[in-house]
Write an enzyme that holds these catalytic residues in place. Structure first.
Site, PDB file in Angstrom:
ATOM      1  N   TYR A 152      23.069  -5.406 -14.752  1.00 29.69           N
ATOM      2  CA  TYR A 152      22.043  -5.952 -15.634  1.00 29.69           C
ATOM      3  C   TYR A 152      20.993  -6.761 -14.874  1.00 29.69           C
ATOM      4  O   TYR A 152      19.911  -6.996 -15.384  1.00 29.69           O
ATOM      5  CB  TYR A 152      22.688  -6.825 -16.714  1.00 29.69           C
ATOM      6  CG  TYR A 152      23.580  -6.017 -17.628  1.00 29.69           C
ATOM      7  CD1 TYR A 152      23.039  -5.152 -18.572  1.00 29.69           C
ATOM      8  CD2 TYR A 152      24.963  -6.086 -17.518  1.00 29.69           C
ATOM      9  CE1 TYR A 152      23.856  -4.387 -19.396  1.00 29.69           C
ATOM     10  CE2 TYR A 152      25.784  -5.330 -18.338  1.00 29.69           C
ATOM     11  CZ  TYR A 152      25.224  -4.489 -19.262  1.00 29.69           C
ATOM     12  OH  TYR A 152      26.032  -3.735 -20.066  1.00 29.69           O
ATOM     13  N   ARG A 193      32.694  -4.305 -27.428  1.00 30.54           N
ATOM     14  CA  ARG A 193      32.922  -2.863 -27.339  1.00 30.54           C
ATOM     15  C   ARG A 193      33.223  -2.362 -28.749  1.00 30.54           C
ATOM     16  O   ARG A 193      33.706  -3.119 -29.597  1.00 30.54           O
ATOM     17  CB  ARG A 193      34.111  -2.555 -26.425  1.00 30.54           C
ATOM     18  CG  ARG A 193      33.941  -3.056 -24.992  1.00 30.54           C
ATOM     19  CD  ARG A 193      35.217  -2.742 -24.187  1.00 30.54           C
ATOM     20  NE  ARG A 193      35.092  -3.154 -22.784  1.00 30.54           N
ATOM     21  CZ  ARG A 193      35.539  -4.303 -22.295  1.00 30.54           C
ATOM     22  NH1 ARG A 193      36.150  -5.170 -23.095  1.00 30.54           N
ATOM     23  NH2 ARG A 193      35.378  -4.603 -21.020  1.00 30.54           N
ATOM     24  N   LYS A 227      40.159  -4.739 -23.143  1.00 32.07           N
ATOM     25  CA  LYS A 227      40.880  -3.761 -22.322  1.00 32.07           C
ATOM     26  C   LYS A 227      42.116  -4.401 -21.696  1.00 32.07           C
ATOM     27  O   LYS A 227      42.078  -5.541 -21.245  1.00 32.07           O
ATOM     28  CB  LYS A 227      39.962  -3.227 -21.211  1.00 32.07           C
ATOM     29  CG  LYS A 227      38.897  -2.266 -21.712  1.00 32.07           C
ATOM     30  CD  LYS A 227      38.147  -1.651 -20.550  1.00 32.07           C
ATOM     31  CE  LYS A 227      37.169  -0.577 -21.025  1.00 32.07           C
ATOM     32  NZ  LYS A 227      36.441   0.038 -19.907  1.00 32.07           N
ATOM     33  N   HIS A 230      34.239  -8.324 -18.438  1.00 34.69           N
ATOM     34  CA  HIS A 230      34.299  -7.531 -17.210  1.00 34.69           C
ATOM     35  C   HIS A 230      35.260  -8.188 -16.225  1.00 34.69           C
ATOM     36  O   HIS A 230      35.191  -9.391 -16.001  1.00 34.69           O
ATOM     37  CB  HIS A 230      32.919  -7.443 -16.549  1.00 34.69           C
ATOM     38  CG  HIS A 230      31.975  -6.534 -17.273  1.00 34.69           C
ATOM     39  ND1 HIS A 230      30.600  -6.586 -17.101  1.00 34.69           N
ATOM     40  CD2 HIS A 230      32.189  -5.549 -18.184  1.00 34.69           C
ATOM     41  CE1 HIS A 230      30.033  -5.669 -17.863  1.00 34.69           C
ATOM     42  NE2 HIS A 230      30.975  -5.027 -18.518  1.00 34.69           N
ATOM     43  N   ARG A 285      25.712  -3.492 -27.019  1.00 37.09           N
ATOM     44  CA  ARG A 285      26.375  -4.300 -25.974  1.00 37.09           C
ATOM     45  C   ARG A 285      25.464  -4.447 -24.762  1.00 37.09           C
ATOM     46  O   ARG A 285      25.310  -5.533 -24.207  1.00 37.09           O
ATOM     47  CB  ARG A 285      27.685  -3.615 -25.596  1.00 37.09           C
ATOM     48  CG  ARG A 285      28.508  -4.300 -24.511  1.00 37.09           C
ATOM     49  CD  ARG A 285      29.872  -3.613 -24.459  1.00 37.09           C
ATOM     50  NE  ARG A 285      30.606  -3.849 -23.227  1.00 37.09           N
ATOM     51  CZ  ARG A 285      31.410  -4.888 -23.012  1.00 37.09           C
ATOM     52  NH1 ARG A 285      31.543  -5.817 -23.935  1.00 37.09           N
ATOM     53  NH2 ARG A 285      32.068  -5.011 -21.878  1.00 37.09           N
ATOM     54  N   HIS A 319      27.517   1.113 -27.932  1.00 37.21           N
ATOM     55  CA  HIS A 319      27.431   0.498 -26.610  1.00 37.21           C
ATOM     56  C   HIS A 319      26.005   0.036 -26.293  1.00 37.21           C
ATOM     57  O   HIS A 319      25.809  -0.859 -25.471  1.00 37.21           O
ATOM     58  CB  HIS A 319      27.919   1.487 -25.548  1.00 37.21           C
ATOM     59  CG  HIS A 319      28.796   0.852 -24.517  1.00 37.21           C
ATOM     60  ND1 HIS A 319      30.034   0.320 -24.807  1.00 37.21           N
ATOM     61  CD2 HIS A 319      28.606   0.635 -23.193  1.00 37.21           C
ATOM     62  CE1 HIS A 319      30.563  -0.180 -23.710  1.00 37.21           C
ATOM     63  NE2 HIS A 319      29.726  -0.005 -22.717  1.00 37.21           N
TER      64      HIS A 319
END
Length: 299
Positions: free
Chosen positions: A280, A149, A173, A271, A248, A245
């Site tokens: 994806y 990120r 995160k 994630h 990514r 992004h």
């Protein structure tokens, strides 16, 4: 007690208990403020503990009439729901007025990606004669090599590079740490930047630990990374709207197209849920379909 009091308490909870990033905390707080401002606008003099479900539904109807996107509406619902769950958890309310509120249904939008050729074009457009050229090359190589990120890229520390193992230590995160592999090409450009450019810089106090720095020797901003990529795209006449992004997304897509395990990609992207990574697989199916159309004798 006022709305400001409850919002401040909610903000502290998000920061200390949930360990959310400053951007996420600000987004949640802003969503709750929207509800407060709406109630002021409608002259409803009520406290957060007195809000009913019809007050929230009226707000949603109001923002829908303003033609706000479904994604923005859904985010606002999410923030408001988090606020009232917090009040319920703290015992400030007995019933959650947002419990039966549903967010707008969202279609799954496939992210834009770059082909390997397009990535090479962008990298080739970097002016390596300038000191920041080597830095920019190292940053973009890292974005594509490890699927970071933008916040993780600008937060990379000098000691984040585990040279002996070929990994980066990433704090993502919620301050969750993960190890992400990094390719030889990206490492090569990081070392070139570190050993030929960064080592000669006058670094601002407090910024010594950050790997990528601006010309004034301070940590880079998110906006700066967006600007660098936007200018590179313009320089090669690329019509796609791309951002950090996009690298990514391209990282994940190319891995899955190459046969990588979905769980491994989930781990590398950081994630929490596999369902986030599964988007994806749709790109992968399109790729496989095209392979059949291009190469199968019956197609």
């Amino acid at each position: 007690m006022s709305w400001n009091f409850y919002i401040q308490q909610f903000k502290s909870y998000l920061q200390l208990e949930r360990s959310l990033s400053p951007n996420s905390v600000e987004a949640y707080v802003q969503d709750v403020r929207r509800l407060s401002q709406f109630l002021d606008l409608k002259k409803r003099d009520i406290q957060p503990t007195e809000v009913a479900d019809h007050d929230i539904r009226d707000l949603l109807e109001f923002i829908h009439e303003m033609e706000m996107s479904a994604y923005s509406q859904a985010r606002i619902v999410s923030g408001i729901k988090a606020f009232f769950k917090y009040l319920l958890f703290e015992g400030d309310i007995d019933k959650d007025p947002s419990e039966l509120i549903e967010a707008p249904k969202l279609g799954r939008k496939l992210p834009d990606t770059l082909s390997f050729h397009e990535i090479e074009q962008l990298l080739g457009a970097i002016d390596m004669s300038k000191p920041e050229g080597q830095r920019n090359r190292a940053m973009l190589e890292t974005l594509y090599s490890s699927g970071l990120r933008v916040s993780e890229l600008i937060g990379l520390k000098m000691n984040s590079i585990l040279e002996d193992h070929g990994f980066l230590r990433i704090v993502g995160k919620g301050n969750k740490e993960r190890l992400v592999p990094i390719g030889r090409e990206a490492l090569k450009h990081i070392y070139l930047y570190r050993d030929t450019i960064r080592c000669h810089m006058d670094i601002k106090p407090g910024h010594e630990g950050f790997l990528f720095l601006n010309r004034r020797g301070a940590q880079l901003t998110r906006v700066m990374i967006f600007t660098i990529i936007k200018n590179l795209a313009l320089s090669i006449g690329m019509t796609k709207k791309i951002s950090p992004h996009t690298f990514r997304h391209s990282f994940a897509t190319h891995l899955i197209e190459g046969g990588a395990d979905l769980r491994a990609v989930q781990e590398m992207l950081g994630h929490e849920s596999i369902t986030t990574t599964e988007i994806y697989t749709h790109l992968d199916r399109d790729y496989l379909k095209q392979v059949i159309l291009d190469h199968h004798p019956r197609s």
